[in-house]
Each structure stands twice: as C-alpha cells, then as structure tokens.
Motif scaffolding. Structure first.
Motif, PDB file in Angstrom:
ATOM      1  N   ARG A 127       3.974  23.463 -25.057  1.00 50.85           N
ATOM      2  CA  ARG A 127       4.655  24.121 -26.166  1.00 50.85           C
ATOM      3  C   ARG A 127       6.021  24.625 -25.696  1.00 50.85           C
ATOM      4  N   GLU A 128       6.255  25.938 -25.710  1.00 52.44           N
ATOM      5  CA  GLU A 128       7.567  26.451 -25.337  1.00 52.44           C
ATOM      6  C   GLU A 128       7.656  26.816 -23.858  1.00 52.44           C
ATOM      7  N   ALA A 129       6.534  26.780 -23.158  1.00 52.39           N
ATOM      8  CA  ALA A 129       6.518  27.187 -21.746  1.00 52.39           C
ATOM      9  C   ALA A 129       6.833  26.005 -20.839  1.00 52.39           C
ATOM     10  N   VAL A 130       7.947  26.088 -20.115  1.00 57.62           N
ATOM     11  CA  VAL A 130       8.310  25.064 -19.142  1.00 57.62           C
ATOM     12  C   VAL A 130       8.017  25.634 -17.758  1.00 57.62           C
ATOM     13  N   ILE A 131       7.056  25.040 -17.056  1.00 56.87           N
ATOM     14  CA  ILE A 131       6.639  25.601 -15.774  1.00 56.87           C
ATOM     15  C   ILE A 131       7.199  24.824 -14.583  1.00 56.87           C
ATOM     16  N   GLY A 132       7.914  23.731 -14.844  1.00 58.34           N
ATOM     17  CA  GLY A 132       8.451  22.948 -13.735  1.00 58.34           C
ATOM     18  C   GLY A 132       9.016  21.628 -14.224  1.00 58.34           C
ATOM     19  N   ALA A 133       9.173  20.705 -13.284  1.00 59.52           N
ATOM     20  CA  ALA A 133       9.735  19.392 -13.626  1.00 59.52           C
ATOM     21  C   ALA A 133       9.206  18.335 -12.665  1.00 59.52           C
ATOM     22  N   LEU A 134       9.095  17.129 -13.188  1.00 59.22           N
ATOM     23  CA  LEU A 134       8.659  15.966 -12.418  1.00 59.22           C
ATOM     24  C   LEU A 134       9.865  15.053 -12.232  1.00 59.22           C
ATOM     25  N   ASN A 135      10.181  14.723 -10.984  1.00 54.17           N
ATOM     26  CA  ASN A 135      11.347  13.895 -10.680  1.00 54.17           C
ATOM     27  C   ASN A 135      10.904  12.539 -10.123  1.00 54.17           C
ATOM     28  N   LEU A 136      11.421  11.468 -10.700  1.00 58.26           N
ATOM     29  CA  LEU A 136      11.118  10.112 -10.246  1.00 58.26           C
ATOM     30  C   LEU A 136      12.390   9.490  -9.664  1.00 58.26           C
ATOM     31  N   PHE A 137      12.235   8.784  -8.563  1.00 58.83           N
ATOM     32  CA  PHE A 137      13.371   8.147  -7.904  1.00 58.83           C
ATOM     33  C   PHE A 137      13.080   6.674  -7.666  1.00 58.83           C
ATOM     34  N   ASP A 138      14.135   5.858  -7.710  1.00 58.38           N
ATOM     35  CA  ASP A 138      13.970   4.436  -7.438  1.00 58.38           C
ATOM     36  C   ASP A 138      15.124   3.931  -6.588  1.00 58.38           C
ATOM     37  N   THR A 139      14.767   3.092  -5.637  1.00 59.13           N
ATOM     38  CA  THR A 139      15.786   2.475  -4.778  1.00 59.13           C
ATOM     39  C   THR A 139      16.306   1.188  -5.386  1.00 59.13           C
ATOM     40  N   ARG A 140      15.727   0.797  -6.548  1.00 56.03           N
ATOM     41  CA  ARG A 140      16.139  -0.432  -7.228  1.00 56.03           C
ATOM     42  C   ARG A 140      16.798  -0.089  -8.557  1.00 56.03           C
ATOM     43  N   PRO A 141      17.807  -0.818  -8.975  1.00 56.61           N
ATOM     44  CA  PRO A 141      18.510  -0.523 -10.228  1.00 56.61           C
ATOM     45  C   PRO A 141      17.727  -0.993 -11.445  1.00 56.61           C
ATOM     46  N   GLN A 142      16.572  -0.392 -11.653  1.00 57.90           N
ATOM     47  CA  GLN A 142      15.744  -0.775 -12.791  1.00 57.90           C
ATOM     48  C   GLN A 142      15.484   0.436 -13.677  1.00 57.90           C
ATOM     49  N   SER A 143      15.414   0.188 -14.978  1.00 55.71           N
ATOM     50  CA  SER A 143      15.212   1.258 -15.946  1.00 55.71           C
ATOM     51  C   SER A 143      13.730   1.504 -16.191  1.00 55.71           C
ATOM     52  N   LEU A 144      13.434   2.688 -16.650  1.00 53.10           N
ATOM     53  CA  LEU A 144      12.070   3.021 -17.050  1.00 53.10           C
ATOM     54  C   LEU A 144      11.919   2.620 -18.507  1.00 53.10           C
ATOM     55  N   SER A 145      10.941   1.779 -18.783  1.00 51.98           N
ATOM     56  CA  SER A 145      10.739   1.321 -20.155  1.00 51.98           C
ATOM     57  C   SER A 145      10.228   2.465 -21.031  1.00 51.98           C
ATOM     58  N   ALA A 146      10.286   2.252 -22.336  1.00 55.63           N
ATOM     59  CA  ALA A 146       9.802   3.270 -23.263  1.00 55.63           C
ATOM     60  C   ALA A 146       8.313   3.541 -23.040  1.00 55.63           C
ATOM     61  N   ALA A 147       7.552   2.481 -22.765  1.00 57.25           N
ATOM     62  CA  ALA A 147       6.115   2.641 -22.518  1.00 57.25           C
ATOM     63  C   ALA A 147       5.870   3.441 -21.238  1.00 57.25           C
ATOM     64  N   ASP A 148       6.646   3.110 -20.185  1.00 59.23           N
ATOM     65  CA  ASP A 148       6.492   3.833 -18.929  1.00 59.23           C
ATOM     66  C   ASP A 148       6.938   5.288 -19.069  1.00 59.23           C
ATOM     67  N   ALA A 149       7.946   5.510 -19.891  1.00 62.49           N
ATOM     68  CA  ALA A 149       8.404   6.885 -20.124  1.00 62.49           C
ATOM     69  C   ALA A 149       7.310   7.708 -20.778  1.00 62.49           C
ATOM     70  N   ARG A 150       6.569   7.091 -21.710  1.00 58.12           N
ATOM     71  CA  ARG A 150       5.455   7.801 -22.356  1.00 58.12           C
ATOM     72  C   ARG A 150       4.353   8.103 -21.352  1.00 58.12           C
ATOM     73  N   VAL A 151       4.088   7.135 -20.464  1.00 57.72           N
ATOM     74  CA  VAL A 151       3.074   7.352 -19.421  1.00 57.72           C
ATOM     75  C   VAL A 151       3.510   8.480 -18.493  1.00 57.72           C
ATOM     76  N   ALA A 152       4.780   8.464 -18.096  1.00 52.05           N
ATOM     77  CA  ALA A 152       5.297   9.494 -17.202  1.00 52.05           C
ATOM     78  C   ALA A 152       5.170  10.877 -17.831  1.00 52.05           C
ATOM     79  N   GLN A 153       5.539  10.995 -19.106  1.00 49.86           N
ATOM     80  CA  GLN A 153       5.441  12.299 -19.768  1.00 49.86           C
ATOM     81  C   GLN A 153       3.988  12.706 -19.949  1.00 49.86           C
ATOM     82  N   ALA A 154       3.122  11.731 -20.198  1.00 53.12           N
ATOM     83  CA  ALA A 154       1.695  12.037 -20.324  1.00 53.12           C
ATOM     84  C   ALA A 154       1.144  12.594 -19.010  1.00 53.12           C
ATOM     85  N   LEU A 155       1.550  11.995 -17.891  1.00 54.92           N
ATOM     86  CA  LEU A 155       1.115  12.491 -16.588  1.00 54.92           C
ATOM     87  C   LEU A 155       1.650  13.903 -16.337  1.00 54.92           C
TER      88      LEU A 155
END
Length: 242
Positions: A127-155
C-alpha cells in the motif's frame, strides 16, 4: 526447475517466515538467487529501511554488487535510493545514458566500472508503506520484458509481505516476552513484600514502600532488590523503616 517451479519456490520461501527459526538474511539472499534465475539478470541487491527510516544494504548476490550498493548508500544516490524515496519503479536504465542516469552520475560510472550496462529498481512496498527496494543489474544490454517486470514486482511484493509478517511476529514475540518478564517480576516483588512484612511485623504496603525507597536510594532495580532479599543476599535490617 521450470519458471513456474521457481516462482512457487519463491512463494514457499515467503510462507516460511511464519516458522520460528526464520532467518531474514538467508531469505533475502535466496530472493536474490530467485530473481537472478527467473529474470535472467546478472546480479541482484536488496535494500531495506532501518527503524530510523534510513536505507541499509541487507543482501546482494555477489561481492561486486554489494560494494556497488554500499557506494550508492554512501553517496546517497542510485536507482535504489531514488526508488525508495519515490516508491516508483524504474526499468531498463541504460547506465551509459547521461539522460537516464542524470540523478545518479557517480553511481552510474561506478556501476559501469563494475561491468554493468543496465539496471532496474523496484519498490518493496505494501500500500503506502515503502520498506526498501530491489535492484537488478545486467552485464548485457538487454531490456526487461513487460512479463518479466511483472514477475520482478511480484517477487518484490511477496518479499515485502514476508518481511512485514516477520516483523509482526517478532514484535508479538517481544511483547509476549515483556509481559512474561513483567509477570515474573510481579511474583518476585510480591514474595519480597511478604517476607519483609513478616520479618518486620508490619503491613505489606509499608514493606513495599520501604523496598521502593531502598531501591531508589541505592540505584537498584526494584525486581533486582527483591530477588536479592528472597535469595538471602540482602539483609532486611539494611532496609530503612518508614
């Protein structure tokens, strides 16, 4: 393991916060591993708020990422720091782009030096409480797809719920421990009052007042003083009568 099995495993990890021997640090390191496997990214970091509201690095998938995240905290800049402040997701940040990394140029340069070219930051919020952040890094110039973005936010969301649940259980356990200690202290004090009242041939209230005065004048805890009296380590004659 299939993608679905990895997701299920992540949910099961979160449910395990309800067990007594839950290890928060191990859980978050496992979260880093799950994210790397499911999202096909090179590295993952997790930052959480401390009780004072300051962001702290809690877990990272490798030493390079840990040092990079610490650098972000020391310089108070980076996608994770911005994400925590705003509570909004930032995806597909090109670390070589001055425009996209405008708010955190020092971090971007340090990240590139570590070999990363793309990063993503997702809020850990309920809800309104932000307790932290998840940071993802890649050594390859590839984008995160919309599906993967949903998975990442779900995690990130599942981890947030798990952490908040763990805090609730820990707080409840602390409250129970405090109540148990209070009840134990109460019994000890009642025993000491009875002992002193019997020795002095006075009322329990007068004995209690004397115990309190003695504890204050000698800078002792009342329960500690009463325990000494019960155990015979304190001579009742050393306690001043009213």
């Amino acid at each position: 393991m299939t993608r679905e099995e990895h997701l299920l495993a992540a949910v099961i990890d979160a449910v395990d916060t309800l067990v007594d021997d839950f290890d928060l640090i191990d859980f978050l390191h496992t979260l880093c591993d799950r994210c790397a496997e499911l999202l096909d990214v090179s590295a993952v970091g997790v930052m959480l708020e401390d009780p004072q509201g300051n962001l702290q690095l809690i877990a990272a998938s490798d030493e390079h990422t840990r040092l990079l995240e610490l650098f972000a905290l020391q310089h108070d800049e980076g996608p994770c720091v911005e994400c925590h402040r705003s509570g909004t997701v930032r995806l597909n940040i090109d670390l070589s782009s001055p425009v996209e990394t405008g708010p955190f140029p020092l971090f971007a340069a340090r990240a590139q030096k570590a070999g990363f070219v793309v990063t993503h930051a997702l809020p850990m919020r309920l809800r309104e409480a932000v307790i932290g952040a998840l940071n993802l890094f890649d050594t390859r110039p590839q984008s995160l797809s919309a599906a993967d973005a949903r998975v990442a936010q779900a995690l990130a969301d599942v981890a947030t719920i798990a952490i908040l649940q763990h805090r609730t259980v820990a707080y409840a356990n602390q409250q129970r421990a405090q109540m148990h200690a209070a009840l134990t202290s109460r019994v000890t004090i009642e025993q000491a009052k009875g002992i002193l009242a019997e020795r002095w041939g006075t009322s329990v209230d007068e004995a209690f007042d004397a115990l309190r005065r003695h504890a204050r004048s000698h800078q002792l805890g009342l329960t500690q003083l009463c325990r000494q009296l019960i155990d015979g380590h304190l001579d009742s004659n050393s306690i001043a009568h009213a």
